[in-house]
Design an enzyme around this catalytic site. Structure first.
Site, short mmCIF file in Angstrom:
data_model
loop_
_atom_site.label_atom_id
_atom_site.label_comp_id
_atom_site.label_asym_id
_atom_site.label_seq_id
_atom_site.Cartn_x
_atom_site.Cartn_y
_atom_site.Cartn_z
N ASP A 173 6.00 11.77 -16.43
CA ASP A 173 5.89 12.85 -17.42
C ASP A 173 5.41 14.16 -16.80
OD1 ASP A 173 5.84 14.33 -19.70
OD2 ASP A 173 4.14 13.30 -20.61
N ASP B 127 11.47 19.91 -17.93
CA ASP B 127 10.68 18.76 -18.36
C ASP B 127 11.43 17.46 -18.06
OD1 ASP B 127 8.66 17.29 -19.64
OD2 ASP B 127 9.71 17.36 -21.56
#
Ligand SMILES: *[C@@H]1O[C@H](CO)[C@@H](O)[C@H](O)[C@H]1NC(C)=O
Ligand SMILES: *[C@@H]1O[C@H](CO)[C@@H](O)[C@H](O)[C@H]1NC(C)=O
Ligand SMILES: *[C@@H]1O[C@H](CO)[C@@H](O)[C@H](O)[C@H]1NC(C)=O
Ligand SMILES: *[C@@H]1O[C@H](CO)[C@@H](O)[C@H](O)[C@H]1NC(C)=O
Ligand SMILES: *[C@@H]1O[C@H](CO)[C@@H](O)[C@H](O)[C@H]1NC(C)=O
Length: 496
Positions: free
Chosen positions: A164, A370
């Site tokens: 992440d 991301d």
């Protein structure tokens, strides 16, 4: 120690749905204006499940050398260490809904931590979301779809975590689980079994690092307790993890690092999908990326998301030069806000032609890249011209548009086509001229051959930050050079 994937799951071959015998209708040599997509390979669950999954040593594609390199797998692919049974696999609407919650969470977090916001945005956001929102890092349910297995403790326990780049603090569920843990596939990490596990005191500067991206407090014994709250998980519940902030030996592939700080979660709730925790790679000081930068000579990290969910990608940590590939680089905009990797998107090309989108559309709210968002989000004023140019290109190639799928509004019925089909090329252009020429596997999201959809979505408002998602990063090495403050892209073609 190598945490390899001991368990191979053979997927029940999903009947090659709908792929009839008709020849591919789509014409087309590939060139700069077109790219190819292999229809069957783009379906989830992976139709062409690979029969074996490489371990760290077997990874090919000779790129790294210097850095520490680990296999990276798709959560729902055949190499996933999670028992991803048919029953558990989320539907495409679940995946897209989870993706939307993550995006909303990022938008709220960016909104709360930046000052460059216009009045309209301010009003709208406050009305819709103000009360519930801690300015904490993390993401909603359906964290990243890409998993790595790390070793924690001495002797090392294998722990599979979701990659992440949109959160900072790494955490794993720990034993004992004082109140509750969500179900996970691996045994819980047991600190008592590790000879190097150490609780961090709340007087330690490590504990104050937490204030940057999550909250912390002292327990009665003077130990540092971390707490990360995530956005609403969409089922009326909240996702969070609370526990001891600790350090222990971290093993990445063959390399071990002492005193890696992470959260040892003893109270965890949320639908994190059976992974043992989350690997935070954001720009906050608690993240693995920043710990590697300050403490392990690791000023860069990179990952390669495989073009097919059944393939194995990789992740690398190391010194500059760990990736020996020719990279297109763009500045990492560290002044734009915390945690996220902000970049400057400057244009979009379809079929090799730059779309006439004013620069102000991209500069209004900026962009970030991301690993955990699936579908790229664009300002509505950039999405509209992309959609229409792509639709026109598809029409020229002879495809007929069909109804939209959930949040995706530009879909095509590819029933009857087989093998490789041509698509209009789509490129994202960044400050400095870096171009991410989206791989065929990243242009269409394919819930079903009868509905293959353009894998981009508009934000609600031009004032919301754009997000370059994982679909569009497939088949690229994406490098984050913390030392030089650049993000780089290297196209690896078919596989990592
Ligand atoms: C960490 O703190 C917990 C709670 O006080 C305690 O049970 C455990 O033994 C501690 N671990 C170590 C290695 O000190
Ligand atoms: C890891 O260690 C094994 C055995 O010691 C060695 O053969 C292998 O080359 C090492 N792998 C890497 C990526 O360094
Ligand atoms: C992060 O850590 C570095 C090195 O310890 C320090 O110089 C920097 O100020 C810290 N940043 C924040 C936001 O705490
Ligand atoms: C970091 O690099 C320096 C110089 O190359 C080396 O002496 C040192 O051992 C390295 N440290 C670690 C933790 O690898
Ligand atoms: C897709 O095309 C096939 C063959 O032309 C047709 O049978 C099917 O009904 C279409 N599906 C949709 C959802 O349009």
């Amino acid at each position: 120690m190598i945490c390899c994937h001991g368990r191979l799951f053979l997927l029940l071959a999903v009947a090659a749905s709908g792929a009839g015998a008709a020849p591919a209708a789509a014409p087309g040599p590939s060139g700069s204006s077109h790219v190819e997509l292999d229809i069957m390979e783009s379906l989830l669950p992976a139709a062409g499940a690979s029969s074996s999954c490489p371990t760290s040593q077997e990874l090919k594609h000779g790129i790294p050398a210097v850095g520490t390199r680990m296999p990276l797998v798709h959560r729902h692919g055949p190499c996933s260490p999670l028992a991803d049974t048919e029953r558990r696999r989320p539907s495409h609407t679940d995946i897209l809904a989870a993706d939307q919650r993550r995006v909303e969470h990022i938008h709220r977090r960016v909104f709360h931590t930046t000052t460059t916001t216009g009045p309209r945005r301010h009003r709208r956001k406050l009305m819709s979301t103000a009360s519930a929102l801690p300015t904490l890092s993390g993401n909603g349910r359906g964290t990243s779809n890409y998993l790595v297995t790390i070793g924690l403790g001495v002797p090392a326990a294998c722990v599979t975590v979701a990659l992440d780049t949109g959160s900072d603090t790494t955490w794993v569920q720990c034993n004992p689980c004082v109140d509750y843990c969500y179900p996970q596939d691996e045994p819980l990490f047991t600190p008592a079994k590790s000879s190097t596990y150490t609780n961090i005191s709340c007087t330690s500067s490590y504990c104050s690092d937490l204030s940057y991206s999550s909250s912390s407090y002292c327990n009665r014994g003077g130990l540092c307790i971390y707490q990360i709250e995530y956005g609403d998980d969409g089922d009326g519940g909240r996702s969070f993890t609370v526990g001891y902030y600790a350090h222990d030996t971290l093993t990445l592939a063959n390399d071990s690092f002492r005193e890696f700080r992470f959260g040892c979660g003893e109270k965890n709730s949320g639908l994190f999908g059976h992974v043992s925790g989350v690997m935070g790679l954001g720009r906050g000081n608690t993240s693995l990326a920043m710990q590697a930068y300050y403490g392990m000579n690791g000023s860069v990290f990179a990952y390669c998301l495989p073009g097919k969910d059944s393939d194995t990608g990789f992740m690398v940590f190391g010194p500059p030069g760990s990736i020996d590939a020719s990279l297109d680089e763009t500045p990492m905009l560290t002044g734009d806000g915390p945690t996220f990797y902000y970049v400057r998107l400057t244009g979009i090309k379809v079929g090799g032609h730059l779309l006439p989108i004013p620069a102000s559309v991209f500069s209004a709210a900026g962009a970030l890249i991301d690993s955990g968002t699936t579908i790229t989000r664009l300002p509505p004023s950039a999405y509209a011209p992309l959609r229409s140019a792509f639709a026109a290109g598809m029409a020229r190639l002879g495809y007929r548009e069909t109804s939209g799928f959930y949040s995706l509004d530009t879909c095509y019925n590819l029933t009857g086509l087989k093998g490789k089909v041509a698509l209009p090329a789509v490129s994202l252009v960044f400050q400095g001229g870096a171009s991410l020429d989206v791989h065929g596997s990243g242009i269409l999201y394919v819930p079903d051959v009868s509905q293959a959809c353009l894998a981009f979505q508009p934000n609600e408002d031009d004032a919301d930050v754009a997000i370059v998602g994982s679909m569009q990063q497939k088949s690229y090495i994406v490098l984050y050079d913390i030392g030089r403050k650049v993000v780089g892209f290297a196209n690896v073609g078919v596989g990592c």
